[in-house]
Design an enzyme around this catalytic site. Structure first.
Site, PDB file in Angstrom:
ATOM      1  N   GLU A 165     -42.285  12.524 -36.535  1.00 52.55           N
ATOM      2  CA  GLU A 165     -42.480  11.001 -36.811  1.00 52.55           C
ATOM      3  C   GLU A 165     -43.494  11.184 -37.732  1.00 52.55           C
ATOM      4  O   GLU A 165     -44.549  10.291 -37.706  1.00 52.55           O
ATOM      5  CB  GLU A 165     -42.921  10.434 -35.672  1.00 52.55           C
ATOM      6  CG  GLU A 165     -41.884  10.359 -34.493  1.00 52.55           C
ATOM      7  CD  GLU A 165     -42.271   9.349 -33.180  1.00 52.55           C
ATOM      8  OE1 GLU A 165     -43.568   9.192 -33.039  1.00 52.55           O
ATOM      9  OE2 GLU A 165     -41.421   9.361 -32.308  1.00 52.55           O
ATOM     10  N   ASN A 174     -38.002  15.313 -37.195  1.00 49.21           N
ATOM     11  CA  ASN A 174     -37.470  14.573 -36.218  1.00 49.21           C
ATOM     12  C   ASN A 174     -38.099  13.379 -36.290  1.00 49.21           C
ATOM     13  O   ASN A 174     -39.289  13.051 -36.657  1.00 49.21           O
ATOM     14  CB  ASN A 174     -37.532  15.225 -34.946  1.00 49.21           C
ATOM     15  CG  ASN A 174     -37.163  14.368 -33.732  1.00 49.21           C
ATOM     16  OD1 ASN A 174     -35.682  14.414 -33.781  1.00 49.21           O
ATOM     17  ND2 ASN A 174     -37.820  14.076 -32.778  1.00 49.21           N
ATOM     18  N   HIS A 209     -33.185   5.852 -30.819  1.00 56.00           N
ATOM     19  CA  HIS A 209     -33.774   4.878 -29.712  1.00 56.00           C
ATOM     20  C   HIS A 209     -32.983   3.455 -30.061  1.00 56.00           C
ATOM     21  O   HIS A 209     -33.761   2.882 -31.019  1.00 56.00           O
ATOM     22  CB  HIS A 209     -35.153   5.010 -29.414  1.00 56.00           C
ATOM     23  CG  HIS A 209     -35.800   6.167 -29.044  1.00 56.00           C
ATOM     24  ND1 HIS A 209     -35.723   6.728 -28.007  1.00 56.00           N
ATOM     25  CD2 HIS A 209     -36.528   7.070 -29.572  1.00 56.00           C
ATOM     26  CE1 HIS A 209     -35.938   7.788 -27.626  1.00 56.00           C
ATOM     27  NE2 HIS A 209     -36.890   8.093 -28.550  1.00 56.00           N
ATOM     28  N   GLU A 234     -32.576  11.987 -28.993  1.00 56.56           N
ATOM     29  CA  GLU A 234     -33.253  11.418 -28.230  1.00 56.56           C
ATOM     30  C   GLU A 234     -32.591   9.936 -27.724  1.00 56.56           C
ATOM     31  O   GLU A 234     -33.220   8.880 -27.692  1.00 56.56           O
ATOM     32  CB  GLU A 234     -34.841  10.778 -28.590  1.00 56.56           C
ATOM     33  CG  GLU A 234     -35.623  12.181 -28.920  1.00 56.56           C
ATOM     34  CD  GLU A 234     -37.012  11.970 -29.167  1.00 56.56           C
ATOM     35  OE1 GLU A 234     -37.638  10.806 -28.975  1.00 56.56           O
ATOM     36  OE2 GLU A 234     -37.957  12.728 -29.775  1.00 56.56           O
ATOM     37  N   ASP A 251     -31.066   6.890 -26.435  1.00 57.87           N
ATOM     38  CA  ASP A 251     -31.300   5.880 -25.377  1.00 57.87           C
ATOM     39  C   ASP A 251     -30.711   4.319 -26.157  1.00 57.87           C
ATOM     40  O   ASP A 251     -31.242   4.104 -27.258  1.00 57.87           O
ATOM     41  CB  ASP A 251     -32.528   5.667 -24.651  1.00 57.87           C
ATOM     42  CG  ASP A 251     -33.644   5.619 -25.413  1.00 57.87           C
ATOM     43  OD1 ASP A 251     -33.619   5.492 -26.333  1.00 57.87           O
ATOM     44  OD2 ASP A 251     -34.797   6.066 -24.788  1.00 57.87           O
TER      45      ASP A 251
END
Ligand code: XIL
Length: 672
Positions: free
Chosen positions: A165, A208, A245, A273, A275
């Site tokens: 990030e 990432n 996400h 990740e 979701d």
């Protein structure tokens, strides 16, 4: 492929009837089950060489429901918080590996891969780091942290999120403000990756981030520019993690484009990740399909198991509900991975994938990518009949080598199409495969036997096996599928040649297709358990006039659908090679035309553009880039790619001496 025969001059009159001729399927079509399918996410993803993982929290490892699902469904894990800086090095120089080890050791003992998350991140960072103002101090603190942590987990972590990030949200496309950027400058990322490479040269090093899934976003572009720059300058980077996400709408429509654009830089991509708010079936299926359609998308990790385990638990974004029951999105995910609906426990109807092939095709071709590399003992005029799988980060290509002195086989591998031309050619006549007539290879991995198979023609239908596709010397000596030519072929072959053997299996049976250069496609059958023995009961699977159904047949399973695709090479009224296509719901079924005529071909010079120049008018014997590499020969439904042989349109003379080269078609009219 048709050896030892001149085919250059064709008469249009023979061909005028061909386009409408129907294919026949003698004998009753047996209902064949679908291709090999697994009933868990990890096992199904593994069929295309990918992993399916989850974030794991050490604090939940005592919960039997949680670990039950974890071990049943997932073959990769990422510690949700246990390898972050504030856990591992809460105070300077004092390392706490306990919680991380708990997850790492458990993953190792359950055969699960481990993603390391994360070494350098502005968040979950102890204040003793974020308050450093001196660049030399911070640099040595950062390098020491990376080195100590990577050393500790050496051999256990497959890929590390080295930097997490680092880019800013919004329209700047720049790095965000953080202690690392503010004190060390934007070069901190490069520094971190270089340190990481020397700490553990075997680990994959990933960048990432979130909100880099939409291709046109400034943040995506910023990360893309950085990765491109790293690759151009040789800064070590192996992968990009897209956190994914997502909101309730799921991935942006450009998601697959983003994945493939990053991959085209020469890095793997991973969904790290995942979701999705409210976990709609379509949103999950779309995400999975985007990954499966990109060869270098090597795995998917969901960020938790049950909704109650999620950091976004209010949005119910995961695949299992609070009680650990599979949600509908679980089923759509498994189905999108190509898995079995039979595994369903909830009784909810299985979402049928809408993915299907179009009824006409358009392609763009590369220039010639692979040319023969003759040496002192191999006089080679053409490289032909390629078979290709993408496995373990590489394309593995097998092809025929041709000249008037005969045919044999060659193997090459490369990580990127831009490297295809410079790859070493390993001649297989020096291996146990041996010298003499061997041609038209087909390669696949037999998952039951854990062996690679190379199928090829020798006059009979032959094969060799090898436990390691990357070892050209590992192939066994040729063995034959048949004791001699089956009677039905002998009765129909006329003046043709028995060529182009092709094996494909579903969950019950394996089928061996072959052609006779005389208008017949043959099919033999054996059980998966008996393979490679027991090919009896040969039938004519399809027939047409000689040049309309000539040779080089391919049969594939289309991912996410119940379709099989048949391609057969024909010779057009212009004397040039092209492909016709049919589909069927079963490998032993009858084939219905898809793009099966000279005016609506599957692939012919008329529906291919050549941005790099028209170097061939023949679109001839080759193979699709598959979604996986196993015996099911599964191909994606979208953005098809086809590796083929073409040649200088002005070349003539001895058929065996023609200057065939390999090129790659990419579908341009894909709607998904
Ligand atoms: C989250 C964890 O899931 C939470 O338990 C924790 O409180 C905060 O971090 N991007 C990342 C992950 O890279 O590490 C974050 O994980 C989610 C966003």
């Amino acid at each position: 492929m048709n050896p030892l025969k001149r085919l250059g001059r064709r008469r249009a009159s023979v061909l005028s009837l061909l386009a409408v001729a129907a294919l026949v399927t003698p004998g009753a079509a047996t209902a064949a089950p679908d291709a090999v399918r697994a009933s868990t996410l990890g096992a199904q993803a593994a069929q295309s060489g990918r992993y399916f993982g989850t974030a794991v929290a050490a604090g939940r490892l005592g919960d039997g429901t949680y670990t039950g699902i974890l071990d049943r469904e997932f073959n990769s894990v990422t510690p949700e918080n246990e390898m972050k800086w504030d856990t591992i090095e809460r105070s300077r120089g004092s390392f706490n590996f306990g919680p991380g080890d708990q997850i790492a050791n458990r993953a190792a003992s359950h055969g699960q891969r481990l993603r390391g998350h994360t070494l350098v991140w502005h968040s979950q960072l102890p204040s003793w780091v974020s308050s450093i103002r001196d660049a030399n101090t911070l640099r040595s603190v950062m390098n020491n942290h990376i080195t100590q942590v990577m050393n500790h987990y050496k051999g256990k972590v497959y890929a590390w999120d080295v930097v997490n990030e680092a880019f800013a949200d919004g329209g700047s496309g720049q790095m965000r403000s953080s202690v690392f950027r503010d004190v060390l400058g934007t070069g901190f990322i490069e520094q971190a990756f270089r340190t990481a490479r020397s700490a553990d040269p075997a680990a994959k090093l990933c960048y990432n981030d979130y909100n880099i899934e939409n291709w046109s976003d400034a943040k995506t572009q910023g990360v893309y520019r950085m990765v491109r720059d790293f690759k151009a300058r040789g800064v070590p980077i192996d992968c990009v993690g897209l956190q994914s996400h997502f909101g309730a709408g799921g991935p942006p429509s450009s998601f697959q484009t983003t994945l493939s654009n990053f991959a085209a830089l020469g890095v793997d991509v991973q969904i790290t990740e995942l979701d999705i708010a409210q976990a709609s079936t379509a949103a999950y299926a779309n995400t999975v399909r985007a990954c499966l359609n990109v060869a270098r998308c090597t795995g998917i990790t969901v960020w938790g198991i049950r909704d109650s385990d999620s950091w976004r638990s209010g949005e119910n974004p995961l695949l299992f509900d609070r009680s650990g029951t599979k949600k509908p999105a679980y089923q759509s995910t498994l189905t999108a991975l190509g898995g079995s609906a039979a595994a369903q426990r909830t009784g909810a109807p299985s979402p049928r994938s809408a993915t299907a092939l179009p009824s006409s095709f358009r392609w763009s071709s590369s220039g010639p990518l692979v040319a023969p590399k003759p040496d002192a003992t191999h006089r080679i005029a053409g490289i032909k009949d390629p078979s290709v799988v993408y496995y373990n980060g590489k394309y593995h290509v097998f092809a025929s080598t041709a000249s008037s002195s005969g045919y044999n086989l060659v193997y090459l591998s490369f990580s990127d199409w831009s490297q295809a031309g410079s790859a070493t050619h390993h001649y297989l006549d020096r291996t146990a495969i041996g010298a003499g007539y061997r041609a038209a290879p087909q390669v696949f991995y037999n998952t039951q036997q854990r062996l690679w198979y190379l199928v090829y023609q020798t006059g009979n239908a032959s094969y060799s096996t090898n436990p390691d596709i990357s070892n050209p010397n590992g192939w066994s000596a040729p063995r034959n599928f048949y004791s001699s030519m089956p009677d039905i072929i002998r009765q129909n072959i006329g003046n043709g040649y028995w060529v182009d053997m092709w094996v494909i299996c579903d969950s019950a049976n394996c089928y061996l297709f072959s052609s006779d250069d005389n208008g017949h496609l043959y099919r033999s059958q054996t059980t998966v358990g008996q393979f490679p023995n027991g090919f009896t009961n040969t039938v004519i699977a399809a027939q047409d006039s000689k040049y309309a159904l000539f040779e080089a047949s391919n049969v594939y399973k289309v991912q996410g659908s119940n379709q099989y695709l048949l391609l057969v090479e024909a010779i057009g009224s212009d004397g040039r090679r092209y492909f016709r296509s049919w589909t069927s719901s079963s490998l032993a079924g009858s084939w219905s035309p898809l793009a099966a005529s000279e005016s609506n071909p599957f692939a012919k010079s008329s529906n291919v553009t050549f941005p790099a120049g028209t170097w061939t008018r023949d679109i001839s014997h080759g193979e699709m880039i598959r979604a996986g590499y196993d015996q099911t020969l599964t191909i994606p439904a979208c953005k098809l790619q086809y590796l083929y042989q073409g040649k200088d349109p002005n070349a003539g003379g001895d058929y065996d001496n023609l200057p065939w080269r390999l090129g790659l078609l990419t579908q341009t009219n894909s709607t998904c």
